[in-house]
Motif scaffolding. Structure first.
Motif, PDB file in Angstrom:
ATOM      1  N   ARG A  88      29.072  80.587  47.479  1.00 36.60           N
ATOM      2  CA  ARG A  88      30.013  80.027  48.451  1.00 36.60           C
ATOM      3  C   ARG A  88      30.492  78.640  48.013  1.00 36.60           C
ATOM      4  O   ARG A  88      31.689  78.328  48.067  1.00 36.60           O
ATOM      5  CB  ARG A  88      29.352  79.954  49.822  1.00 36.60           C
ATOM      6  CG  ARG A  88      30.265  79.426  50.933  1.00 36.60           C
ATOM      7  CD  ARG A  88      29.574  79.506  52.281  1.00 36.60           C
ATOM      8  NE  ARG A  88      29.272  80.883  52.632  1.00 36.60           N
ATOM      9  CZ  ARG A  88      28.052  81.433  52.604  1.00 36.60           C
ATOM     10  NH1 ARG A  88      27.010  80.685  52.275  1.00 36.60           N
ATOM     11  NH2 ARG A  88      27.857  82.684  52.912  1.00 36.60           N
TER      12      ARG A  88
ATOM     13  N   ARG B 224      24.915  76.987  59.335  1.00 38.00           N
ATOM     14  CA  ARG B 224      25.670  78.220  59.143  1.00 38.00           C
ATOM     15  C   ARG B 224      24.811  79.465  59.319  1.00 38.00           C
ATOM     16  O   ARG B 224      25.289  80.514  59.783  1.00 38.00           O
ATOM     17  CB  ARG B 224      26.293  78.212  57.743  1.00 38.00           C
ATOM     18  CG  ARG B 224      27.374  79.257  57.546  1.00 38.00           C
ATOM     19  CD  ARG B 224      27.933  79.229  56.137  1.00 38.00           C
ATOM     20  NE  ARG B 224      29.107  80.084  56.033  1.00 38.00           N
ATOM     21  CZ  ARG B 224      29.068  81.405  55.946  1.00 38.00           C
ATOM     22  NH1 ARG B 224      27.887  82.023  55.925  1.00 38.00           N
ATOM     23  NH2 ARG B 224      30.180  82.124  55.867  1.00 38.00           N
TER      24      ARG B 224
ATOM     25  N   ASP C 270      30.307  84.060  64.328  1.00 41.39           N
ATOM     26  CA  ASP C 270      31.403  84.206  63.377  1.00 41.39           C
ATOM     27  C   ASP C 270      32.423  83.079  63.511  1.00 41.39           C
ATOM     28  O   ASP C 270      32.891  82.513  62.515  1.00 41.39           O
ATOM     29  CB  ASP C 270      32.089  85.559  63.579  1.00 41.39           C
ATOM     30  CG  ASP C 270      31.233  86.718  63.095  1.00 41.39           C
ATOM     31  OD1 ASP C 270      30.264  86.447  62.344  1.00 41.39           O
ATOM     32  OD2 ASP C 270      31.517  87.871  63.468  1.00 41.39           O
ATOM     33  N   SER C 271      32.768  82.734  64.756  1.00 40.86           N
ATOM     34  CA  SER C 271      33.756  81.669  64.945  1.00 40.86           C
ATOM     35  C   SER C 271      33.195  80.324  64.510  1.00 40.86           C
ATOM     36  O   SER C 271      33.896  79.491  63.918  1.00 40.86           O
ATOM     37  CB  SER C 271      34.202  81.604  66.401  1.00 40.86           C
ATOM     38  OG  SER C 271      33.096  81.322  67.247  1.00 40.86           O
TER      39      SER C 271
ATOM     40  N   ARG D  84      30.979  79.933  62.193  1.00 47.13           N
ATOM     41  CA  ARG D  84      30.923  79.944  60.719  1.00 47.13           C
ATOM     42  C   ARG D  84      32.271  79.602  60.113  1.00 47.13           C
ATOM     43  O   ARG D  84      32.348  78.921  59.086  1.00 47.13           O
ATOM     44  CB  ARG D  84      30.447  81.309  60.224  1.00 47.13           C
ATOM     45  CG  ARG D  84      28.968  81.532  60.425  1.00 47.13           C
ATOM     46  CD  ARG D  84      28.495  82.810  59.776  1.00 47.13           C
ATOM     47  NE  ARG D  84      27.048  82.932  59.915  1.00 47.13           N
ATOM     48  CZ  ARG D  84      26.328  83.909  59.374  1.00 47.13           C
ATOM     49  NH1 ARG D  84      26.924  84.850  58.656  1.00 47.13           N
ATOM     50  NH2 ARG D  84      25.026  83.947  59.547  1.00 47.13           N
ATOM     51  N   ARG D  85      33.337  80.071  60.729  1.00 47.28           N
ATOM     52  CA  ARG D  85      34.659  79.721  60.204  1.00 47.28           C
ATOM     53  C   ARG D  85      34.879  78.213  60.287  1.00 47.28           C
ATOM     54  O   ARG D  85      35.410  77.596  59.351  1.00 47.28           O
ATOM     55  CB  ARG D  85      35.748  80.481  60.969  1.00 47.28           C
ATOM     56  CG  ARG D  85      35.837  81.960  60.590  1.00 47.28           C
ATOM     57  CD  ARG D  85      37.108  82.594  61.141  1.00 47.28           C
ATOM     58  NE  ARG D  85      37.100  82.658  62.603  1.00 47.28           N
ATOM     59  CZ  ARG D  85      36.573  83.661  63.308  1.00 47.28           C
ATOM     60  NH1 ARG D  85      36.005  84.695  62.673  1.00 47.28           N
ATOM     61  NH2 ARG D  85      36.632  83.661  64.626  1.00 47.28           N
TER      62      ARG D  85
ATOM     63  N   ASP E 289      32.740  76.625  57.579  1.00 46.63           N
ATOM     64  CA  ASP E 289      33.331  76.797  56.249  1.00 46.63           C
ATOM     65  C   ASP E 289      34.492  75.839  56.033  1.00 46.63           C
ATOM     66  O   ASP E 289      34.669  75.291  54.936  1.00 46.63           O
ATOM     67  CB  ASP E 289      33.784  78.244  56.060  1.00 46.63           C
ATOM     68  CG  ASP E 289      32.619  79.216  55.913  1.00 46.63           C
ATOM     69  OD1 ASP E 289      31.493  78.731  55.633  1.00 46.63           O
ATOM     70  OD2 ASP E 289      32.822  80.426  56.080  1.00 46.63           O
ATOM     71  N   ASP E 290      35.276  75.617  57.095  1.00 46.57           N
ATOM     72  CA  ASP E 290      36.359  74.631  56.974  1.00 46.57           C
ATOM     73  C   ASP E 290      35.793  73.234  56.733  1.00 46.57           C
ATOM     74  O   ASP E 290      36.323  72.466  55.917  1.00 46.57           O
ATOM     75  CB  ASP E 290      37.208  74.633  58.253  1.00 46.57           C
ATOM     76  CG  ASP E 290      38.050  75.892  58.395  1.00 46.57           C
ATOM     77  OD1 ASP E 290      38.197  76.618  57.389  1.00 46.57           O
ATOM     78  OD2 ASP E 290      38.537  76.142  59.506  1.00 46.57           O
TER      79      ASP E 290
END
Length: 936
Positions: free
Chosen positions: A29, A184, A189-190, A192-193, A196-197
């Motif tokens: 990642r 993380r 899921d939201s 994690r997004r 990631d940003d």
């Protein structure tokens, strides 16, 4: 270029363990994120250059069909424009910084997994619970373990390091990346997004931040870095570790006494700002400033904790009447802080404990303002300031007594006692700063001083007479050389630090390259001039420990005789009496390794520890050994902490130990808070167990004697081989200067300390051990970790029964097993084909490298035969996997470094081309160090 005969067959790449899959996912990642950032910010050509080099290096390592060989790869890199070389070097360097962060995060996860099952059958090895269970199962009772815990005094000592390459800015960035990776794992899921940003944003900032400073850091910059560790990592980690130790004791042995609960097993030492041996930038003024800034930090932390206590400790006087002693102090506090009284007396009318804590917070503020004013050169009058830490502790004891009288024993233990333990560990000083200088500096200063007052040269008898008298040697009209005045000012600085922050703030004075008892007597005479020593008093007074540092092979062998001479000296006996009959001795791994090589220095250090301990026991002196280890194998490090402690000679620490923490090892061991906790926990556990363990109990005495005879023979043979190449000719040092980037290291702005000792001629004797090790590591030769080892082991293994003895030593003797493991790791990280590319492309002696190549091959072969395996580090899938993962990317940096060194050396002095190449070389230095780890 074909693979050299000495390169061992690569071990099969280990299949990732299921528990390690999150690590591999994090690495992928982060690599993908870095690639996107480079592509977006630098463009397609830059991204493609980095990606093509990465793929080509991986293909070569895997042996893919059609993969470029090393010569072709070097030609490819040579053809790149300088700007793309520099950009690629940054890319791979920052990739390693991210990999290292991911590995630290994985260690945090694994520790958390163990913690979830701490009370079960398998607590984590070397954890506090594991240690206490082992002690209980071995038959130790609660009382003797309690005594050992109370005696524990472990001191990691942070030191400045001219090869440390991680800026404080990047340490903070790494910590944020680590926090995002940890969050993380359990995020939706939201979430994690969003994480990631945020990760992409941090990697953008990483790419846009210079990983190497454009100005050489000052000593006070280095002080700021170690204070960052103290404030953000070490204070909290040490408190949690101490609590874990007590709770583990109680889980295995029952309730702990106050003596165990409030024991101070861990204190943090510091050399930054005090180590002036060879660093002209460590002035007396810097020493005082470093101490004041540490004091400011620790006082701020106490203030924060007291603020929290004000919120929590809400005892009502009508429910729990306060003791009279506490009420009396409120009156004296009111006299110096009337404004605090007026602002709080009504609100806290029925809560005297809160009022007392509010006064304490205000007094800490006043104390902190006084420290800041002194540091700014504007001493302020602060009548409310605490005179010393003892006054603060008296207030703390009043608060504690009230809590216990009121029946709040558990609240006292959980909410209050950690502060009291912290104050006992860190006082008003924070770090315990050591001061160090070279024996020759003291000798020259005392000679100058004596000559100026008409005493000639002071021999040992004359120094004893001076120490038994009180006549000062220094007067206002005595003309002195600048160097002499600086030495005297250093002792005066120690006095100022002690007067302001307490004696523990700077009570250790280390004498580098000590060779005789007189080296310590000189320090005492000079310290007397600053009012630190008065051995003529009854009882004698001394505010410093004088610590010999034995560094070379000859010095280590003479060390017991030096101690015997000191202990037989009637004047030094008064110094010992004044210091509680304690003697600290430092042993130098770095210079002894440079002087004698790996085998001979390791054995000399082991024997010196045994003999020094025996001399101290004979004279009834408590010995604290100070291990001056670096992070690399060639400088005494390279072992996991627990294994390194288990490998020390039995009976040589008795719970009292100091160990240097240097360079990139500091960020590896303390960069994340949970890792810092684990480091402290393992260090305490290893030290505690060592006090109860003796490997010789399981081995026949005749076999022990045979082991020692074998080590004598191995050390002697390896010493001859090492010194023939390193000290008895110029060829190897010429190769070192030509093929390694040691000259460029001196200009890389990693630290404030020069690579050579002041006034030393360029050569093996003058260069410091750190750059000696670092240079060989950069070209992947790792020479200090194995030179002389292979022939010594091979010759013994060839004798009848020799191999069996070596195998038995590795099985039964922790010292020998650890020694082999360190050499094995070094050989696994070495790459003779890469080293040959440096030598050939930079104009080095290829024939000499061939001789070194053969010795490396003998070392690998001997290690494999002793271990009975076909591959290096075959017993550690984790280490093999890490080396396999990292090698292609270290290869890329090595190729870039070779071409950048050629361009830099070919460019005109002072040209822009040379400056740009030099800056890019600095990035490769940092990247290779990050990639190989425990290297400098």
């Amino acid at each position: 270029m074909p693979t050299t005969e000495s390169t061992p067959a690569p071990a099969p790449e280990p299949t990732p363990r299921p528990e390690d899959l999150p690590l591999h996912e994090d690495v992928r990642r982060l690599a993908a994120t870095l690639g996107r950032v480079i592509h977006r910010i630098e463009g397609e050509e830059a991204f493609r250059t980095v990606e093509d080099l990465r793929r080509a290096c991986r293909a070569r390592r895997r042996g893919d069909a059609g993969a470029l060989d090393l010569d072709a790869l070097l030609d490819h890199v040579d053809a790149l424009p300088l700007a793309l070389c520099a950009l690629s070097a940054r890319a791979f360097t920052l990739f390693f910084l991210l990999i290292n962060t991911a590995e630290q995060v994985h260690r945090v996860r694994r520790r958390a997994t163990y913690a979830q099952h701490e009370g079960g059958d398998a607590p984590q090895v070397a954890s506090a619970r594991w240690t206490m269970r082992r002690l209980r199962e071995s038959g130790r009772n609660a009382a003797e373990v309690a005594r050992a815990v109370e005696r524990l005094d472990v001191r990691p000592v942070l030191t400045a390091h001219p090869t440390e390459s991680t800026r404080r800015t990047l340490l903070g960035l790494q910590a944020r990346v680590a926090d995002l990776l940890l969050r993380r794992a359990d995020a939706s899921d939201s979430e994690r997004r969003a994480i990631d940003d945020a990760l992409e944003g941090e990697v953008e900032l990483l790419w846009l931040t210079a990983e190497v400073r454009h100005d050489r850091p000052s000593v006070l910059d280095e002080v700021s870095t170690v204070l960052w560790y103290l404030e953000t990592r070490l204070l909290d980690a040490s408190a949690r570790t101490q609590d874990a130790l007590v709770r583990a004791y109680e889980a295995e042995f029952g309730a702990a006494s106050d003596a165990v609960r409030l024991a101070v097993p861990l204190r943090i030492g510091n050399w930054v700002g005090g180590d002036r041996d060879g660093n002209p930038f460590v002035t007396p003024e810097v020493t005082v400033a470093a101490a004041r800034r540490a004091s400011h930090v620790i006082l701020g932390r106490y203030r924060d904790v007291v603020d929290g206590l004000i919120e929590r400790l809400s005892l009502a006087a009508h429910i729990a009447p306060p003791p009279a002693a506490l009420l009396e102090t409120l009156e004296s506090d009111r006299a110096v802080l009337p404004e605090v009284w007026e602002a709080n007396r009504r609100r806290n009318a029925d809560e005297p404990l809160r009022l007392k804590l509010t006064f304490m917070a205000a007094r800490l503020d006043a104390t902190r303002r006084r420290v800041a004013s002194r540091d700014a050169g504007r001493p302020a009058h602060e009548p409310a300031a605490y005179d010393d830490v003892a006054a603060f502790e008296r207030d703390l004891q009043l608060v504690r007594g009230y809590l216990l009288d009121a029946g709040a024993a558990e609240a006292c233990r959980t909410a209050f006692d950690p502060l009291l333990a912290r104050v006992r560990a860190y006082g008003f000083h924070g770090f315990r700063m050591d001061v160090r200088d070279h024996a020759d500096v003291h000798a020259a200063a005392l000679d100058d001083l004596a000559a100026q007052v008409g005493l000639g040269t002071l021999d040992a008898d004359a120094m004893r007479r001076e120490l038994l008298g009180r006549r000062p040697l220094v007067g206002p009209h005595v003309p002195l050389a600048d160097a002499t005045r600086r030495v005297l000012d250093t002792f005066r600085a120690v006095r100022v630090v002690q007067d302001e922050s307490g004696e523990p703030a700077a009570s250790t004075y280390i004498v580098s390259m000590a060779t005789c008892a007189e080296d310590l007597l000189r320090v005492l005479v000079l310290a007397r001039e600053a009012g630190l020593v008065d051995l003529a008093a009854d009882p004698p007074v001394s505010r410093i420990d004088t610590v010999p540092l034995f560094e070379t092979l000859d010095d280590l062998e003479r060390a017991p005789d030096v101690l015997r001479a000191l202990f037989a000296d009637e004047v030094y006996a008064r110094q010992l009496a004044a210091r509680g009959r304690r003697q600290q001795v430092m042993i130098g791994y770095s210079d002894s390794g440079k002087d004698a090589g790996m085998l001979a220095s390791s054995w000399a250090l082991y024997r010196a520890q045994e003999m020094l301990s025996a001399v101290c026991r004979e004279h009834g002196i408590d010995l604290r050994l100070f291990h001056g280890r670096g992070g690399s194998v060639g400088r005494g490090g390279g072992s996991p902490v627990y294994r390194a402690l288990a490998a020390l000679p039995p009976g040589t620490n008795e719970g009292l130990i100091k160990i240097t923490e240097q360079g990139e090892i500091i960020s590896q061991q303390f960069g994340l808070a949970p890792i810092a906790e684990r480091t402290f926990e393992v260090t305490l556990s290893g030290t505690l167990l060592h006090a109860f363990t003796d490997w010789r109990d399981r081995v026949d005495p005749a076999e022990v004697a045979r082991f020692r005879e074998t080590m004598d023979a191995l050390a002697a043979r390896s010493l001859d081989l090492y010194r023939d190449l390193v000290h008895h000719g110029d060829a190897l040092f010429a190769l070192f200067l030509t093929a390694t980037p040691v000259t460029e290291l001196a200009a890389a702005r990693f630290g404030s300390r020069p690579a050579y000792r002041p006034g030393a001629k360029p050569g093996i004797e003058g260069i410091r051990a750190i750059p000696w090790q670092f240079g060989w590591t950069q070209i992947r030769l790792m020479l200090p970790g194995w030179l002389g080892v292979g022939s010594a082991l091979a010759e013994l293994a060839a004798k009848p029964g020799g191999l069996d003895v070596l195998r038995r030593m590795a099985e039964a003797w922790p010292f020998f097993d650890d020694l082999l493991a360190k050499i094995e790791m070094v050989c696994a990280k070495a790459d003779l084909e890469i080293a040959r590319a440096y030598v050939e492309r930079l104009g080095g002696d290829v024939q000499l490298l061939a001789e070194l190549d053969a010795e490396y091959a003998r070392t690998v072969d001997a290690l494999l035969r002793i271990r009975g395996t076909g591959h290096l580090v075959n017993d550690s899938d984790v280490l093999r996997a890490a080396i396999t993962l990292r090698n292609p990317y270290v290869d890329a940096l090595s190729l870039l470094q070779i071409t950048l060194l050629r361009r830099k050396r070919a460019a005109a002095e002072g040209s822009d081309e040379r400056a740009r190449a030099e800056e890019a070389v600095a990035a490769t230095l940092s990247g290779i160090a990050q990639g190989l780890r425990n290297t400098g």
